[in-house]
Design a protein around this motif. Structure first.
Motif, PDB file in Angstrom:
ATOM      1  N   MET A   1      46.063 -15.454 -86.445  1.00 35.33           N
ATOM      2  CA  MET A   1      46.547 -16.823 -86.516  1.00 35.33           C
ATOM      3  C   MET A   1      46.963 -17.196 -87.942  1.00 35.33           C
ATOM      4  O   MET A   1      47.944 -17.908 -88.137  1.00 35.33           O
ATOM      5  CB  MET A   1      45.411 -17.732 -86.063  1.00 35.33           C
ATOM      6  CG  MET A   1      45.713 -18.780 -85.031  1.00 35.33           C
ATOM      7  SD  MET A   1      47.029 -18.468 -83.907  1.00 35.33           S
ATOM      8  CE  MET A   1      47.082 -20.036 -83.167  1.00 35.33           C
ATOM      9  N   THR A   2      46.218 -16.674 -88.943  1.00 36.55           N
ATOM     10  CA  THR A   2      46.528 -16.972 -90.338  1.00 36.55           C
ATOM     11  C   THR A   2      47.892 -16.401 -90.723  1.00 36.55           C
ATOM     12  O   THR A   2      48.656 -17.049 -91.444  1.00 36.55           O
ATOM     13  CB  THR A   2      45.435 -16.375 -91.261  1.00 36.55           C
ATOM     14  OG1 THR A   2      44.172 -16.811 -90.798  1.00 36.55           O
ATOM     15  CG2 THR A   2      45.621 -16.822 -92.683  1.00 36.55           C
ATOM     16  N   ILE A   3      48.204 -15.204 -90.250  1.00 32.17           N
ATOM     17  CA  ILE A   3      49.492 -14.572 -90.561  1.00 32.17           C
ATOM     18  C   ILE A   3      50.632 -15.416 -89.999  1.00 32.17           C
ATOM     19  O   ILE A   3      51.621 -15.677 -90.693  1.00 32.17           O
ATOM     20  CB  ILE A   3      49.552 -13.128 -90.000  1.00 32.17           C
ATOM     21  CG1 ILE A   3      48.546 -12.242 -90.723  1.00 32.17           C
ATOM     22  CG2 ILE A   3      50.954 -12.564 -90.131  1.00 32.17           C
ATOM     23  CD1 ILE A   3      48.378 -10.882 -90.126  1.00 32.17           C
ATOM     24  N   ILE A   4      50.492 -15.880 -88.775  1.00 29.16           N
ATOM     25  CA  ILE A   4      51.524 -16.704 -88.143  1.00 29.16           C
ATOM     26  C   ILE A   4      51.695 -18.005 -88.916  1.00 29.16           C
ATOM     27  O   ILE A   4      52.822 -18.464 -89.142  1.00 29.16           O
ATOM     28  CB  ILE A   4      51.189 -16.967 -86.657  1.00 29.16           C
ATOM     29  CG1 ILE A   4      51.274 -15.649 -85.884  1.00 29.16           C
ATOM     30  CG2 ILE A   4      52.138 -18.000 -86.060  1.00 29.16           C
ATOM     31  CD1 ILE A   4      50.768 -15.714 -84.474  1.00 29.16           C
ATOM     32  N   ARG A   5      50.587 -18.604 -89.350  1.00 32.71           N
ATOM     33  CA  ARG A   5      50.652 -19.849 -90.115  1.00 32.71           C
ATOM     34  C   ARG A   5      51.361 -19.618 -91.453  1.00 32.71           C
ATOM     35  O   ARG A   5      52.178 -20.417 -91.884  1.00 32.71           O
ATOM     36  CB  ARG A   5      49.242 -20.407 -90.350  1.00 32.71           C
ATOM     37  CG  ARG A   5      49.251 -21.834 -90.872  1.00 32.71           C
ATOM     38  CD  ARG A   5      47.957 -22.586 -90.601  1.00 32.71           C
ATOM     39  NE  ARG A   5      46.788 -21.751 -90.554  1.00 32.71           N
ATOM     40  CZ  ARG A   5      45.858 -21.668 -91.504  1.00 32.71           C
ATOM     41  NH1 ARG A   5      45.984 -22.380 -92.608  1.00 32.71           N
ATOM     42  NH2 ARG A   5      44.810 -20.899 -91.361  1.00 32.71           N
ATOM     43  N   ASN A   6      51.046 -18.500 -92.118  1.00 31.87           N
ATOM     44  CA  ASN A   6      51.691 -18.174 -93.397  1.00 31.87           C
ATOM     45  C   ASN A   6      53.193 -17.959 -93.232  1.00 31.87           C
ATOM     46  O   ASN A   6      53.988 -18.419 -94.052  1.00 31.87           O
ATOM     47  CB  ASN A   6      51.049 -16.946 -94.034  1.00 31.87           C
ATOM     48  CG  ASN A   6      49.664 -17.246 -94.567  1.00 31.87           C
ATOM     49  OD1 ASN A   6      49.310 -18.401 -94.788  1.00 31.87           O
ATOM     50  ND2 ASN A   6      48.877 -16.202 -94.754  1.00 31.87           N
ATOM     51  N   ILE A   7      53.563 -17.246 -92.179  1.00 30.36           N
ATOM     52  CA  ILE A   7      54.983 -17.018 -91.904  1.00 30.36           C
ATOM     53  C   ILE A   7      55.677 -18.350 -91.626  1.00 30.36           C
ATOM     54  O   ILE A   7      56.773 -18.611 -92.116  1.00 30.36           O
ATOM     55  CB  ILE A   7      55.167 -16.029 -90.719  1.00 30.36           C
ATOM     56  CG1 ILE A   7      54.722 -14.623 -91.149  1.00 30.36           C
ATOM     57  CG2 ILE A   7      56.618 -16.007 -90.240  1.00 30.36           C
ATOM     58  CD1 ILE A   7      54.652 -13.616 -90.039  1.00 30.36           C
ATOM     59  N   SER A   8      55.009 -19.203 -90.873  1.00 30.02           N
ATOM     60  CA  SER A   8      55.560 -20.522 -90.562  1.00 30.02           C
ATOM     61  C   SER A   8      55.757 -21.351 -91.838  1.00 30.02           C
ATOM     62  O   SER A   8      56.784 -22.023 -92.003  1.00 30.02           O
ATOM     63  CB  SER A   8      54.630 -21.247 -89.588  1.00 30.02           C
ATOM     64  OG  SER A   8      55.091 -22.541 -89.354  1.00 30.02           O
ATOM     65  N   LEU A   9      54.799 -21.283 -92.750  1.00 28.28           N
ATOM     66  CA  LEU A   9      54.911 -22.014 -94.021  1.00 28.28           C
ATOM     67  C   LEU A   9      56.092 -21.509 -94.849  1.00 28.28           C
ATOM     68  O   LEU A   9      56.824 -22.294 -95.450  1.00 28.28           O
ATOM     69  CB  LEU A   9      53.618 -21.879 -94.834  1.00 28.28           C
ATOM     70  CG  LEU A   9      52.412 -22.691 -94.337  1.00 28.28           C
ATOM     71  CD1 LEU A   9      51.151 -22.296 -95.103  1.00 28.28           C
ATOM     72  CD2 LEU A   9      52.678 -24.178 -94.495  1.00 28.28           C
ATOM     73  N   ILE A  10      56.263 -20.197 -94.865  1.00 28.81           N
ATOM     74  CA  ILE A  10      57.384 -19.602 -95.611  1.00 28.81           C
ATOM     75  C   ILE A  10      58.710 -20.084 -95.031  1.00 28.81           C
ATOM     76  O   ILE A  10      59.602 -20.514 -95.765  1.00 28.81           O
ATOM     77  CB  ILE A  10      57.300 -18.056 -95.593  1.00 28.81           C
ATOM     78  CG1 ILE A  10      56.114 -17.597 -96.454  1.00 28.81           C
ATOM     79  CG2 ILE A  10      58.599 -17.430 -96.089  1.00 28.81           C
ATOM     80  CD1 ILE A  10      55.752 -16.143 -96.297  1.00 28.81           C
ATOM     81  N   PHE A  11      58.835 -20.040 -93.684  1.00 34.06           N
ATOM     82  CA  PHE A  11      60.080 -20.479 -93.055  1.00 34.06           C
ATOM     83  C   PHE A  11      60.331 -21.970 -93.276  1.00 34.06           C
ATOM     84  O   PHE A  11      61.479 -22.393 -93.396  1.00 34.06           O
ATOM     85  CB  PHE A  11      60.091 -20.145 -91.558  1.00 34.06           C
ATOM     86  CG  PHE A  11      60.515 -18.736 -91.281  1.00 34.06           C
ATOM     87  CD1 PHE A  11      61.845 -18.356 -91.433  1.00 34.06           C
ATOM     88  CD2 PHE A  11      59.593 -17.779 -90.884  1.00 34.06           C
ATOM     89  CE1 PHE A  11      62.252 -17.051 -91.193  1.00 34.06           C
ATOM     90  CE2 PHE A  11      59.991 -16.476 -90.639  1.00 34.06           C
ATOM     91  CZ  PHE A  11      61.317 -16.111 -90.797  1.00 34.06           C
ATOM     92  N   ASN A  12      59.286 -22.753 -93.348  1.00 32.95           N
ATOM     93  CA  ASN A  12      59.439 -24.190 -93.603  1.00 32.95           C
ATOM     94  C   ASN A  12      59.933 -24.475 -95.025  1.00 32.95           C
ATOM     95  O   ASN A  12      60.547 -25.509 -95.273  1.00 32.95           O
ATOM     96  CB  ASN A  12      58.122 -24.930 -93.355  1.00 32.95           C
ATOM     97  CG  ASN A  12      57.789 -25.001 -91.877  1.00 32.95           C
ATOM     98  OD1 ASN A  12      58.666 -24.883 -91.025  1.00 32.95           O
ATOM     99  ND2 ASN A  12      56.517 -25.165 -91.554  1.00 32.95           N
ATOM    100  N   LYS A  13      59.646 -23.564 -95.956  1.00 33.26           N
ATOM    101  CA  LYS A  13      60.056 -23.764 -97.353  1.00 33.26           C
ATOM    102  C   LYS A  13      61.490 -23.308 -97.627  1.00 33.26           C
ATOM    103  O   LYS A  13      62.061 -23.644 -98.663  1.00 33.26           O
ATOM    104  CB  LYS A  13      59.106 -23.008 -98.291  1.00 33.26           C
ATOM    105  CG  LYS A  13      57.733 -23.635 -98.369  1.00 33.26           C
ATOM    106  CD  LYS A  13      56.860 -22.878 -99.332  1.00 33.26           C
ATOM    107  CE  LYS A  13      55.475 -23.517 -99.392  1.00 33.26           C
ATOM    108  NZ  LYS A  13      54.600 -22.846-100.331  1.00 33.26           N
ATOM    109  N   ILE A  14      62.082 -22.533 -96.728  1.00 28.83           N
ATOM    110  CA  ILE A  14      63.413 -21.969 -96.951  1.00 28.83           C
ATOM    111  C   ILE A  14      64.466 -23.040 -97.240  1.00 28.83           C
ATOM    112  O   ILE A  14      65.229 -22.901 -98.201  1.00 28.83           O
ATOM    113  CB  ILE A  14      63.833 -21.037 -95.785  1.00 28.83           C
ATOM    114  CG1 ILE A  14      63.005 -19.753 -95.856  1.00 28.83           C
ATOM    115  CG2 ILE A  14      65.330 -20.726 -95.824  1.00 28.83           C
ATOM    116  CD1 ILE A  14      63.211 -18.797 -94.704  1.00 28.83           C
ATOM    117  N   PRO A  15      64.548 -24.133 -96.472  1.00 26.64           N
ATOM    118  CA  PRO A  15      65.574 -25.143 -96.799  1.00 26.64           C
ATOM    119  C   PRO A  15      65.414 -25.729 -98.208  1.00 26.64           C
ATOM    120  O   PRO A  15      66.416 -25.925 -98.911  1.00 26.64           O
ATOM    121  CB  PRO A  15      65.369 -26.230 -95.725  1.00 26.64           C
ATOM    122  CG  PRO A  15      64.712 -25.520 -94.589  1.00 26.64           C
ATOM    123  CD  PRO A  15      63.854 -24.466 -95.217  1.00 26.64           C
TER     124      PRO A  15
END
Length: 198
Positions: A1-15
């Motif tokens: 779950m932590t990996i998915i959350r980290n990936i989600s955070l990275i994708f949220n920062k892209i814009p």
């Protein structure tokens, strides 16, 4: 779950990262970084192809470094050229777009090609007569290729894209062209390596 959350955070920062990289404050550095990266990548791909064909025995870091540095000098020119062109010829009518394409081909293409050979000549320690001979022998091949590749590509660039994305688009299209550029520039080295193998 932590990996998915980290990936989600990275994708949220892209814009936010994209906005910062393409902001007026950082755009020159972004454009230079893009040009360096893709010029080096094009050379690595061309060298890999030459190695697979048996024309070149091993990857040359110096050659890739020099191509990357030439990409840097061209990236600086592209950055300022597109800003100048868009300031002098604002708008996106077909007439304006075609005018920009013609100016790009007649003014900047020869400038890019000259800068390419001059930068590499300086990095390789070429004498002026040798550099002049290389430009006479090879520049016309690159210029002819420019007339095939760039007019349609630049119509899209000038019509659809804002100024801040021009070098990114240009460099992406250039990846294939950079492979050809590296081939033309180093073709005599490949031929001499091939004759040494035989």
């Amino acid at each position: 779950m932590t990996i998915i959350r980290n990936i989600s955070l990275i994708f949220n920062k892209i814009p936010a990262i994209k906005e910062q990289l393409f902001s007026p404050k950082y755009l020159l550095y972004t454009n230079i970084g893009i040009s360096i990266s893709l010029s080096a990548t094009g050379d690595v791909m061309e060298q890999h192809y030459e190695i697979l064909k048996g024309e070149w025995h091993k990857w040359s870091f110096n050659r890739t470094r020099n191509m990357a540095i030439s990409g840097m000098s061209i990236g600086v020119v592209c950055h300022y050229w597109y800003k100048y062109l868009d300031a002098k010829l604002p708008g996106r009518t077909i007439h304006i777009v075609l005018k920009k394409v013609v100016l790009d081909q007649l003014i900047c293409s020869p400038l890019y090609i000259t800068m390419f050979f001059l930068t590499l000549g300086i990095l390789e320690g070429s004498s002026w007569p040798k550099l002049k001979e290389e430009i006479i022998k090879k520049a016309h091949k690159l210029y002819l290729a420019e007339w095939i590749v760039w007019p349609p590509a630049q119509v899209f660039n000038f019509y659809f894209l804002p100024t801040k994305y021009r070098v990114l688009y240009d460099s992406t299209i250039s990846l294939g062209y950079d492979i050809y550029t590296s081939h033309i520039k180093h073709n005599d080295l490949v031929c001499s390596a091939e004759s040494n193998i035989q």
